[in-house]
Design a protein around this motif. Structure first.
Motif, PDB file in Angstrom:
ATOM      1  N   ARG A 295       0.773  -1.244   0.005  1.00  0.00           N
ATOM      2  CA  ARG A 295      -0.178   0.003  -0.031  1.00  0.00           C
ATOM      3  C   ARG A 295       0.881   1.307  -0.001  1.00  0.00           C
ATOM      4  N   GLU A 296       1.928   1.289   0.766  1.00  0.00           N
ATOM      5  CA  GLU A 296       2.614   2.253   0.879  1.00  0.00           C
ATOM      6  C   GLU A 296       3.523   2.341  -0.467  1.00  0.00           C
ATOM      7  N   ILE A 297       3.720   1.553  -1.169  1.00  0.00           N
ATOM      8  CA  ILE A 297       4.651   1.585  -2.218  1.00  0.00           C
ATOM      9  C   ILE A 297       3.546   2.239  -3.446  1.00  0.00           C
ATOM     10  N   ALA A 298       2.495   1.744  -3.360  1.00  0.00           N
ATOM     11  CA  ALA A 298       1.276   2.296  -4.265  1.00  0.00           C
ATOM     12  C   ALA A 298       1.114   3.658  -4.172  1.00  0.00           C
ATOM     13  N   ALA A 299       0.962   4.175  -3.029  1.00  0.00           N
ATOM     14  CA  ALA A 299       0.707   5.667  -2.569  1.00  0.00           C
ATOM     15  C   ALA A 299       1.749   6.375  -2.998  1.00  0.00           C
TER      16      ALA A 299
END
Lengths: 273, 345
Positions: free
Chosen positions: A131-135
């Motif tokens: 999720r952090e990478i996508a955000a």
């Protein structure tokens, strides 16, 4: 599958009054247009308040059902999306951006929460790192980074940053269409151009089509490829942005064109005054 | 030099909060001096959080804690002393009769559960010193002048359109024919079509009653159409001031250059470059010139010292070392700032 979005004879009417003296108010009246998927474009919908712009946007986003007419997204009629999975699939492809970024985010929730929730639901990132990478990737596309946004509340970011974050959130699911309802009218003049330029970049680099709803003719002229002018729910003029806005034919477009304040009036006002 | 309707000298107004011995101050208006001439519309432009609303709250004597005036003077031509030397009762006397206010967002201003007539009674009636029927005669005539039918007096605010409500707010502010009007973003919430009418109306009313005006908005195209002189604020300071026309033709400060250059126009397709960075946090403003972190022309001097607002030979004032040090041969060409200057940073 050449048509991305086709809107065919779309009408929405609201009933006014009680049992007696019931009247119908037609907010959107037989509107038709279509966007091609091969050529991503910025399609501007222009009209003054009460012309049905937002109603039209809500129907395209499938949050309001039309009274009559059909909206097809990539060939499927969106009113037939029944199952949760189909709706989710649709929401992945079509994302909204709202008018006022400081109202779109809950002031008591951290901004990153919206990004992570979008990544979880729309991009299928189940792990925290994912999720952090996508955000972070989405934020980089709009000129921010997760480090600047993480853990912040809406009031800790400026209006421009917040609106960019809203755009980044919409980009997480790599949509094919973004519906932006007056995205710059609440943003400061000095930051307005950064948002508007961002839309251009999204169209050119990410191949996203954008439905840009506005009452500001000058920015519409600057970024959009085609425009549609709405008056009281009816389409009065549609065509290439440059052509329609520099040589308007319909009297309403002429009136809109005349009522925007132009900088050339500086001369007129201050020499006569 | 004609007499000034309002002269503000070195005004400083900070938001001061203290909790458990920790003091925090937000320098929303820092050392602003300006004067508004009689019969003039003085425009103040700047982005949000640049202190323009705090400035007008201060000159309207409408301050509440934590906002505090720490220094400077505010003198109106209709007063014999400083605004902050008056007591509450004297202030109430000058409000509306001499000094009135057109607020932002007309929908939030009018009391939603009172008819327009009652709003007129609440606001204007105590100041006019007229009998009730005479008062409403004056109000009716005034409303007609503002192209409003007197029948709207019996309407509730929600029954009127946004443009009409804004006109009611203008009518309320001008019915006592004040010498000085402060307008805070009066057209920002309006549609383009309505905006033009409302601006024309404000201009006409101001000319008709011969008052002076401070007009605040962040929209430069509105300023181009209404203000005689323009002051541009950035991070609590006035950074440039001059006749509106000259600022549009030849903005001097890098920030004003950027503002003017980035305005979109119909018929103009040249790419517009947006300013990078964000406006500074006024609780911890940057050292030196507050614009230097975003300025393409910043030098070491700008990082250390804060430029004063200096008057140039043309009578314009600007706070920038790059401009003030070489007024005759400025580092950039005289025409509008080209966007190339901003591409480099």
């Amino acid at each position: 599958m050449s048509t991305l979005l086709s809107v065919d004879n779309l009408t929405k009417s609201f009933a006014r009054g009680g049992i007696f003296g019931r009247t119908e108010f037609v907010a959107v009246d037989h509107v038709s247009f279509s966007l091609e998927s091969a050529t991503p474009e910025i399609f501007a919908i222009i009209g003054e308040s009460g012309s049905g712009k937002t109603t039209l946007a809500r129907m395209v986003l499938n949050t309001m059902s039309p009274s009559s007419g059909v909206i097809r997204f990539q060939g499927t009629d969106i009113s037939r999306l029944r199952t949760g999975r189909d709706r989710l699939q649709f929401m992945r492809k079509v994302q909204p951006i709202f008018q006022n970024p400081s109202e779109a985010f809950n002031p008591l929730k951290r901004v990153d929460r919206y990004l992570f929730a979008s990544a979880y639901h729309f991009a299928g990132c189940r792990s925290r790192d994912g999720r952090e990478i996508a955000a972070d990737e989405a934020l980089k596309k709009v000129g921010l980074s997760l480090a600047e946004v993480k853990g912040r509340f809406p009031h800790e970011l400026s209006g421009g940053q917040l609106q960019r974050t809203a755009i980044a959130r919409a980009l997480i699911s790599s949509p094919a269409l973004i519906v932006a309802d007056e995205p710059v009218s609440m943003v400061d003049a000095s930051l307005r151009m950064s948002i508007v330029n961002l839309f251009k970049t999204l169209r050119d680099e990410l191949k996203v089509s954008i439905v840009y709803i506005t009452h500001d003719l000058a920015t519409a002229y600057y970024i959009s490829d085609r425009v549609l002018i709405l008056q009281k729910g009816k389409v009065v003029e549609m065509g290439s942005a440059r052509q329609v806005l520099s040589e308007p034919h319909h009297p309403y477009t002429v009136r809109l064109r005349e009522s925007i304040l132009s900088l050339d009036d500086v001369e007129r006002v201050h020499t006569s005054g | 030099m004609e007499e000034a309707a309002l002269s503000v000298q070195n005004l400083r107004a900070y938001y001061v909060t203290g909790h458990f011995g920790m003091q925090r101050e937000v320098r929303a208006v820092d050392d602003v001096s300006l004067s508004v001439r009689k019969n003039e519309i003085y425009g103040i432009a700047g982005e949000s959080s640049c202190g323009k609303s705090t400035f007008i709250k201060t000159v309207a004597a409408a301050i509440r804690p934590p906002l505090r005036v720490l220094g400077g003077s505010i003198k109106y031509s209709f007063l014999d002393r400083d605004l902050y030397d008056l007591d509450e009762r004297k202030l109430a006397d000058i409000r509306w009769n001499h000094l009135s206010f057109i607020p932002q967002g007309s929908m939030n201003v009018l009391n939603p559960v009172r008819r327009i007539r009652e709003s007129f009674q609440d606001f204007a009636f105590p100041h006019m010193g007229l009998g009730r029927s005479e008062f409403f005669d004056v109000v009716n005539r005034h409303l007609e002048r503002l192209q409003l039918s007197p029948s709207i007096l019996s309407a509730f605010p929600h029954e009127l359109s946004g443009g009409m409500r804004q006109r009611v707010a203008i009518a309320l502010a001008t019915v006592c024919r004040p010498e000085f009007i402060i307008a805070d973003e009066p057209t920002t919430a309006l549609d383009v079509v309505v905006q033009k009418d409302v601006l024309a109306l404000i201009l006409e009313t101001q000319r008709e009653i011969g008052s002076s005006m401070i007009f605040v908005t962040h929209d430069l195209t509105v300023h181009a159409n209404i203000s005689n002189r323009l002051g541009i604020m950035y991070a609590g300071r006035l950074i440039e001031e001059g006749p509106t026309r000259e600022i549009f033709h030849d903005p001097l400060h890098p920030y004003s250059r950027h503002l003017v250059a980035s305005l979109p126009r119909i018929g103009d397709l040249t790419p517009k470059i947006a300013l990078t960075g964000a406006p500074p946090n006024l609780a911890q403003p940057p050292s030196g010139c507050r614009f230097h972190p975003r300025c393409p022309l910043a030098t070491d001097l700008c990082r250390q010292a804060s430029p004063e607002l200096t008057t140039l030979s043309s009578g314009r004032r600007v706070a920038c070392y790059a401009v003030a040090s070489a007024p005759a041969t400025r580092p950039m060409t005289n025409d509008r700032m080209t966007n190339d200057k901003f591409k480099s940073f």
